[in-house]
Write an enzyme that holds these catalytic residues in place. Structure first.
Site, PDB file in Angstrom:
ATOM      1  N   LYS A 104       0.900  -1.209  -0.032  1.00 35.01           N
ATOM      2  CA  LYS A 104       0.157  -0.061  -0.011  1.00 35.01           C
ATOM      3  C   LYS A 104       0.793   1.260   0.027  1.00 35.01           C
ATOM      4  O   LYS A 104       1.984   1.326   0.867  1.00 35.01           O
ATOM      5  CB  LYS A 104      -0.987   0.198   1.321  1.00 35.01           C
ATOM      6  CG  LYS A 104      -2.107   0.501   1.174  1.00 35.01           C
ATOM      7  CD  LYS A 104      -3.318   0.068   2.005  1.00 35.01           C
ATOM      8  CE  LYS A 104      -4.361   0.976   2.030  1.00 35.01           C
ATOM      9  NZ  LYS A 104      -5.596   0.468   2.690  1.00 35.01           N
ATOM     10  N   GLU A 135     -19.937  -5.016  10.079  1.00 39.14           N
ATOM     11  CA  GLU A 135     -20.914  -4.439  10.725  1.00 39.14           C
ATOM     12  C   GLU A 135     -21.791  -5.248  11.271  1.00 39.14           C
ATOM     13  O   GLU A 135     -22.237  -4.652  12.578  1.00 39.14           O
ATOM     14  CB  GLU A 135     -21.479  -3.113   9.971  1.00 39.14           C
ATOM     15  CG  GLU A 135     -20.344  -2.008   9.573  1.00 39.14           C
ATOM     16  CD  GLU A 135     -19.554  -2.225   8.773  1.00 39.14           C
ATOM     17  OE1 GLU A 135     -19.776  -3.438   7.717  1.00 39.14           O
ATOM     18  OE2 GLU A 135     -18.617  -1.555   7.988  1.00 39.14           O
ATOM     19  N   ARG A 148     -25.751  -1.512   6.797  1.00 41.28           N
ATOM     20  CA  ARG A 148     -25.493  -2.959   6.636  1.00 41.28           C
ATOM     21  C   ARG A 148     -26.348  -3.587   7.872  1.00 41.28           C
ATOM     22  O   ARG A 148     -26.673  -5.206   7.602  1.00 41.28           O
ATOM     23  CB  ARG A 148     -24.144  -3.306   6.750  1.00 41.28           C
ATOM     24  CG  ARG A 148     -23.234  -3.204   5.725  1.00 41.28           C
ATOM     25  CD  ARG A 148     -23.461  -4.471   4.617  1.00 41.28           C
ATOM     26  NE  ARG A 148     -23.133  -4.244   3.334  1.00 41.28           N
ATOM     27  CZ  ARG A 148     -21.764  -4.405   2.870  1.00 41.28           C
ATOM     28  NH1 ARG A 148     -20.848  -4.584   3.915  1.00 41.28           N
ATOM     29  NH2 ARG A 148     -21.513  -3.931   1.797  1.00 41.28           N
TER      30      ARG A 148
HETATM   31  C1  TPP Z   1     -19.102  -1.859   4.761  1.00 41.90           C
HETATM   32  C2  TPP Z   1     -17.956  -0.828   4.733  1.00 41.90           C
HETATM   33  N1  TPP Z   1     -17.308  -0.797   5.912  1.00 41.90           N
HETATM   34  C3  TPP Z   1     -16.263   0.357   6.077  1.00 41.90           C
HETATM   35  C4  TPP Z   1     -15.767   0.917   4.757  1.00 41.90           C
HETATM   36  C5  TPP Z   1     -14.551   1.725   5.156  1.00 41.90           C
HETATM   37  N2  TPP Z   1     -13.638   1.317   4.262  1.00 41.90           N
HETATM   38  C6  TPP Z   1     -13.264   1.509   3.054  1.00 41.90           C
HETATM   39  S1  TPP Z   1     -11.863   0.857   2.311  1.00 41.90           S
HETATM   40  C7  TPP Z   1     -11.559  -0.068   3.779  1.00 41.90           C
HETATM   41  C8  TPP Z   1     -10.466  -1.012   3.882  1.00 41.90           C
HETATM   42  C9  TPP Z   1     -10.319  -1.764   2.596  1.00 41.90           C
HETATM   43  O1  TPP Z   1      -8.990  -2.358   2.681  1.00 41.90           O
HETATM   44  P1  TPP Z   1      -8.709  -3.725   1.549  1.00 41.90           P
HETATM   45  O2  TPP Z   1     -10.141  -4.220   0.978  1.00 41.90           O
HETATM   46  O3  TPP Z   1      -7.679  -4.491   1.983  1.00 41.90           O
HETATM   47  O4  TPP Z   1      -8.377  -2.697   0.413  1.00 41.90           O
HETATM   48  P2  TPP Z   1      -7.031  -1.689   0.356  1.00 41.90           P
HETATM   49  O5  TPP Z   1      -7.392  -0.444   0.639  1.00 41.90           O
HETATM   50  O6  TPP Z   1      -6.109  -2.216   1.338  1.00 41.90           O
HETATM   51  O7  TPP Z   1      -6.519  -1.736  -1.079  1.00 41.90           O
HETATM   52  C10 TPP Z   1     -12.395   0.231   4.836  1.00 41.90           C
HETATM   53  C11 TPP Z   1     -12.764  -0.188   6.117  1.00 41.90           C
HETATM   54  C12 TPP Z   1     -16.305   0.504   3.572  1.00 41.90           C
HETATM   55  N3  TPP Z   1     -16.183   0.956   2.662  1.00 41.90           N
HETATM   56  N4  TPP Z   1     -17.612  -0.398   3.636  1.00 41.90           N
END
Ligand code: TPP
Length: 610
Positions: A290, A374, A402
């Site tokens: 990242k 959630e 959710r």
């Molecule tokens: C239902 C929900 N909860 C929380 C989030 C907030 N959120 C956005 S991106 C993310 C992390 C994503 O991590 P990953 O899937 O590993 O992708 P990366 O950003 O590391 O590439 C979170 C918790 C969201 N988008 N949707």
């Protein structure tokens, strides 16, 4: 001999020539690393002005280039989980020129949008949706007898989400052609948590992987210059060797490949060329970094997951002058928890976004990050409540959607002492329609047993949190906006608020304006403007969404000509909050404009009629 000029001339940017995925395919393979560098430079430069999801996109540059090299969108389909990592895809699919408009009002959205491009086959913003939606596409394709490829790109944190497993549970029975890319960078927004994260980490750090990775490199070198047939054979032989048996995914019916280096473009290309020939569902596990290519983002993956403007050279951001509501809640709950041992706090993968990082520091054993989960978070809170604890479930309003069923079936019916804190309530700004917190009033108000409130400023916020901490008769919720409020203080001596009692800030005869939460400021402003026109205005801070103070409402409804509340009823696009408020009429001027004709019609004092 080279001319002086050819030595001096800066090479033209390859990126300028990329107007569609066909242009990515037209480049020589050896030029792709240069393209990757240019994409990175563009991301880092543009996002320093617009803000956005820098870290995730820097991590998928090579992956996205390789995908567009091998597959053909819009015919083939890329389904991206959350889709916050879709910026590179946007650049390579004809949106480079508009890239500087990213997340600006009227400009590109920060997520994939079906209405934005034919290359965006599925919109998202919430996590965990890609596998199910992608599977639906694959099955739809099979039913129609088509043969395009469906490629799902999901981060490691998407695999903390229950829906992802609901989808995986159904893959094998439903399709034979389905490609999943598990983009593992070990980070959610914060460090990824839980058993699945440990499991993925154990694969990535196993000595077998190091060995396989070396094998993979050798293989890519070995196939250079081979004929098509030799090539296909070699690829099959070697990519099949890229397997560390992964019990979980194999048992779920997806052939597991990897883990491979997600920044190695030739390796990614060869692997995808092989995977697209497979007649069984496959999962490719890639390891990426990242923030790759930008030191500040590597050092602070959490901050650079998504942020506002920053200084290009250093990554510095402007400090927020006053504490945000999120910071206040983190610190306030930490303080309450010093004397109230029953308080515990839960986040679903948003420790810094919700401010709970402050609570985590002070009370690590009473703090829980459950991952992007959630529904689980809400049920987990219920379990804690049955043990006599007081769980503060701290979730953005939009993500709490959710867990709607849990708010009824588990929390309300059993009247459990769950305190629900909904951050980013109202317009959330540049993330757009997937992230505005506009629905929690609607989805909680009609459920029996819930109390729900919103503070007009920071001091009242602390009073409300205190009221929540001391309320032991069932579920209680609070909503509060993104950023900071009108005051600058965090109140040190909170007081209990009377349940269901609005605050009448001023009385008036002609108009009564009920301004909930941060709408109170708009209400105040409108009141001043109406008063300047000689109109007498009552100003009420409702505080409680439920129970609504019907006594106060009735009192004013009987006494004045016009009662106003302030609320939009439509999906709202992305843009800054002031722009969006203006566009959708959430301003004092619009309120005044709407109220005046009503008064003229009804009030003898303001009427022109005989
Ligand atoms: C239902 C929900 N909860 C929380 C989030 C907030 N959120 C956005 S991106 C993310 C992390 C994503 O991590 P990953 O899937 O590993 O992708 P990366 O950003 O590391 O590439 C979170 C918790 C969201 N988008 N949707």
């Amino acid at each position: 001999m080279k001319s002086d000029f050819s030595e001096e001339a800066a090479p033209a940017r390859l990126l300028e020539e990329i107007h569609s995925p066909a242009d990515v395919k037209a480049l020589r393979e050896q030029d792709l690393p240069q393209l990757a560098q240019e994409v990175r430079d563009e991301l880092i430069k543009v996002l320093s002005q617009t803000g956005g999801h820098l870290g995730p996109n820097l991590g998928v540059v090579e992956l996205t280039i390789a995908l567009h090299r091998v597959f053909n969108t819009p015919r083939d389909r890329f389904v991206m989980d959350v889709s916050h990592q879709g910026y590179v895809h946007k650049m390579l699919t004809g949106r480079l020129e508009r890239f500087p408009t990213m997340r600006q009002y009227g400009g590109l959205n920060g997520f994939l949008l079906r209405t934005e491009s034919e290359h965006d086959c599925y919109g998202a913003g919430h996590a965990g949706t890609a596998l199910s939606a992608g599977l639906g596409m694959a099955v739809g394709r099979d039913l129609k007898g088509d043969n395009e490829h469906i490629v799902v790109v999901a981060g490691d944190a998407a695999f903390t989400n229950g829906i992802s497993y609901e989808a995986l549970n159904n893959v094998k029975a439903n399709t034979k052609r389905f490609i999943v890319v598990l983009n593992d960078n070990e980070w959610s927004i914060a460090k990824n948590v839980g058993a699945i994260a440990s499991y993925l980490n154990s694969i990535a750090t196993s000595p077998t992987f190091t060995h396989l990775h070396e094998k993979a490199r050798q293989f890519v070198q070995a196939i250079a210059g081979k004929t098509a047939v030799e090539f296909a054979h070699k690829v099959e032989e070697s990519v099949k060797g890229l397997i560390v048996p992964s019990v979980i995914f194999e048992e779920l019916g997806l052939r597991y490949y990897g883990p491979i280096d997600g920044h190695d473009i030739p390796l990614l290309i060869r692997t995808f060329e092989f995977l697209k020939t497979q007649e069984e569902p496959v999962l490719l596990h890639i390891l990426t970094k990242k923030g790759k290519g930008y030191e500040p983002a590597i050092k602070q993956p959490d901050k650079f997951h998504g942020l506002g403007k920053y200084k290009l050279e250093t990554g510095e951001t402007a400090p927020t002058p006053t504490p945000t509501y999120s910071e206040i809640i983190g610190k306030t709950l930490a303080k309450f928890a010093q004397t109230n041992q029953k308080i515990v706090a839960i986040t679903a993968a948003m420790p810094s976004g919700t401010g709970l990082a402050h609570f985590a520091k002070a009370h690590p054993t009473r703090y829980f990050d459950v991952g992007i989960a959630e529904e689980h978070a809400a049920l987990f809170a219920c379990g804690l409540a049955t043990q006599g604890l007081k769980p503060f479930l701290t979730i953005y309003s939009t993500f709490m959607q959710r867990a709607y069923d849990m708010t009824i079936h588990d929390i309300a019916i059993q009247k459990l002492n769950v305190a629900l804190c909904m951050d980013r309530a109202g317009l959330s700004g540049d993330d757009g329609p997937t992230h505005h917190g506009l629905f929690d009033i609607g989805y909680l108000r009609h459920i029996p047993n819930w109390l729900h409130m919103q503070p007009k400023n920071e001091d009242e916020f602390v009073d409300m949190l205190w009221t929540m901490a001391n309320y032991n008769s069932g579920p209680i919720a609070i909503r509060y906006p993104r950023g900071s409020g009108p005051g600058a203080q965090i109140k040190s001596e909170p007081k209990l608020l009377e349940i269901g009692k609005a605050e009448v800030v001023q009385h008036g005869r002609d108009v009564a304006i009920f301004g909930l939460g941060n709408m109170f400021e708009v209400a105040e402003d409108a009141a001043r403007k109406l008063e300047e026109k000689g109109i007498s205005v009552a100003l009420i801070n409702p505080r409680w969404i439920k129970p609504l103070d019907t006594g106060t409402l009735e009192f004013f409804a009987r006494g004045v000509e016009v009662v106003c509340t302030i609320d939009p009823d439509e999906f709202t696009e992305h843009g800054t909050i002031p722009i969006l408020r203006k566009k959708h009429g959430i301003t004092a001027d619009v309120l005044v404009e709407k109220v005046l004709p009503l008064l003229k019609r009804k009030s003898p004092a303001h009427s022109t009629a005989a």
